[in-house]
Write a protein that holds these residues in place. Structure first.
Motif, PDB file in Angstrom:
ATOM      1  N   GLY A  31       0.819  -1.109   0.118  1.00  0.00           N
ATOM      2  CA  GLY A  31      -0.059   0.102   0.064  1.00  0.00           C
ATOM      3  C   GLY A  31       0.908   1.302   0.260  1.00  0.00           C
ATOM      4  O   GLY A  31       0.531   2.328  -0.476  1.00  0.00           O
ATOM      5  N   ALA A  32       1.789   1.182   0.535  1.00  0.00           N
ATOM      6  CA  ALA A  32       3.047   2.399   0.564  1.00  0.00           C
ATOM      7  C   ALA A  32       3.606   2.473  -0.869  1.00  0.00           C
ATOM      8  O   ALA A  32       4.402   1.493  -1.205  1.00  0.00           O
ATOM      9  CB  ALA A  32       3.844   2.287   1.657  1.00  0.00           C
ATOM     10  N   THR A  33       3.497   3.286  -1.663  1.00  0.00           N
ATOM     11  CA  THR A  33       3.861   3.527  -3.032  1.00  0.00           C
ATOM     12  C   THR A  33       5.228   4.234  -3.185  1.00  0.00           C
ATOM     13  O   THR A  33       5.831   4.091  -4.128  1.00  0.00           O
ATOM     14  CB  THR A  33       2.684   3.847  -3.951  1.00  0.00           C
ATOM     15  N   HIS A  34       5.310   5.220  -2.308  1.00  0.00           N
ATOM     16  CA  HIS A  34       6.509   6.187  -2.495  1.00  0.00           C
ATOM     17  C   HIS A  34       6.916   6.688  -1.059  1.00  0.00           C
ATOM     18  O   HIS A  34       6.225   7.144  -0.257  1.00  0.00           O
ATOM     19  CB  HIS A  34       5.887   7.165  -3.584  1.00  0.00           C
ATOM     20  N   ILE A  35       8.237   6.638  -0.761  1.00  0.00           N
ATOM     21  CA  ILE A  35       8.868   7.336   0.147  1.00  0.00           C
ATOM     22  C   ILE A  35       9.111   8.777  -0.147  1.00  0.00           C
ATOM     23  O   ILE A  35      10.263   8.966  -1.238  1.00  0.00           O
ATOM     24  CB  ILE A  35      10.121   6.667   0.782  1.00  0.00           C
ATOM     25  N   ARG A  36       8.765   9.862   0.339  1.00  0.00           N
ATOM     26  CA  ARG A  36       9.109  11.057   0.146  1.00  0.00           C
ATOM     27  C   ARG A  36      10.399  11.704   0.867  1.00  0.00           C
ATOM     28  O   ARG A  36      11.080  12.609   0.348  1.00  0.00           O
ATOM     29  CB  ARG A  36       7.900  12.169  -0.003  1.00  0.00           C
ATOM     30  N   ASP A  37      10.438  11.285   1.973  1.00  0.00           N
ATOM     31  CA  ASP A  37      11.547  11.698   2.903  1.00  0.00           C
ATOM     32  C   ASP A  37      11.539  10.758   3.905  1.00  0.00           C
ATOM     33  O   ASP A  37      10.525  10.240   4.287  1.00  0.00           O
ATOM     34  CB  ASP A  37      11.332  13.174   3.467  1.00  0.00           C
ATOM     35  N   VAL A  38      12.729  10.656   4.868  1.00  0.00           N
ATOM     36  CA  VAL A  38      12.897   9.659   6.041  1.00  0.00           C
ATOM     37  C   VAL A  38      13.829  10.814   6.908  1.00  0.00           C
ATOM     38  O   VAL A  38      14.884  11.493   6.402  1.00  0.00           O
ATOM     39  CB  VAL A  38      13.439   8.705   5.659  1.00  0.00           C
ATOM     40  N   ASP A  39      13.223  11.153   8.205  1.00  0.00           N
ATOM     41  CA  ASP A  39      13.963  11.767   9.184  1.00  0.00           C
ATOM     42  C   ASP A  39      15.551  10.895   9.333  1.00  0.00           C
ATOM     43  O   ASP A  39      15.626   9.829   9.350  1.00  0.00           O
ATOM     44  CB  ASP A  39      13.506  11.961  10.533  1.00  0.00           C
ATOM     45  N   ASP A  40      16.616  12.010   9.568  1.00  0.00           N
ATOM     46  CA  ASP A  40      17.931  11.462   9.643  1.00  0.00           C
ATOM     47  C   ASP A  40      18.026  10.505  10.607  1.00  0.00           C
ATOM     48  O   ASP A  40      18.890   9.533  10.583  1.00  0.00           O
ATOM     49  CB  ASP A  40      18.934  12.495   9.791  1.00  0.00           C
ATOM     50  N   ASP A  41      17.339  10.698  11.664  1.00  0.00           N
ATOM     51  CA  ASP A  41      17.446   9.679  12.963  1.00  0.00           C
ATOM     52  C   ASP A  41      16.710   8.698  13.070  1.00  0.00           C
ATOM     53  O   ASP A  41      16.408   7.753  14.234  1.00  0.00           O
ATOM     54  CB  ASP A  41      17.268  10.811  14.277  1.00  0.00           C
TER      55      ASP A  41
END
Length: 157
Positions: A31-41
């Protein structure tokens, strides 16, 4: 609460390594199709990953946040998908006597429209989805472990 589990031929550390890479989230979460950003930590408590869910062009942007974590044994998340609400998700990684990992996934709707859906209906929808998610997670973890083992073997020659 929906519960699924799977045993995989790799260590909890190798499975957690996949969970700890937020950029891989859409590779194993159905269901998750795209990761736009991930926190550095990521995956520290409070860290977020920003994702899109759905089928393009009908996608919704939202976040998943780490609620609790005990590497390499457990991660607890709150996945938001507004306007539907949010879900509580817990993944436990338990080493078996055969040096494999039993992955246990628990999920329930926390609030919003999803929380109004009867548990039996949630199970009908989420059990197949979560089994597929665990299958994808397992494949990535096992594949990465094989590749690391092959690299180590070449390096020792």
């Amino acid at each position: 609460m929906v519960h699924v589990e799977m045993t995989v031929p790799t260590t909890p550390e190798q499975v957690f390594d996949v969970l700890a890479d937020g950029w891989l989230f859409s590779a194993w979460v159905v269901g998750a199709t795209h990761i736009r950003d991930v926190d550095d930590d990521w995956p520290a408590i409070g860290a977020q990953l920003h994702y899109s869910a759905g089928v393009w062009p009908f996608t919704v942007d939202d976040i998943t946040q780490v609620v609790s974590v005990d590497p390499p044994h457990m991660i607890e998340l709150e996945a938001k998908l507004r306007p539907l609400g949010s879900a509580w998700i817990r993944l436990e990684l338990v080493e078996t006597p055969l040096s494999e990992t039993e992955i246990r996934m628990y999920e329930h709707s926390k609030n919003g429209v999803g929380a109004l859906i009867p548990t039996m209906v949630q199970e009908l929808l989420l059990v197949p989805r979560n089994k597929e998610s665990l299958s994808r997670l397992a494949d990535i973890a096992v594949g990465k472990a094989r590749r690391a083992a092959a690299r180590a073997e070449v390096g020792s020659v």
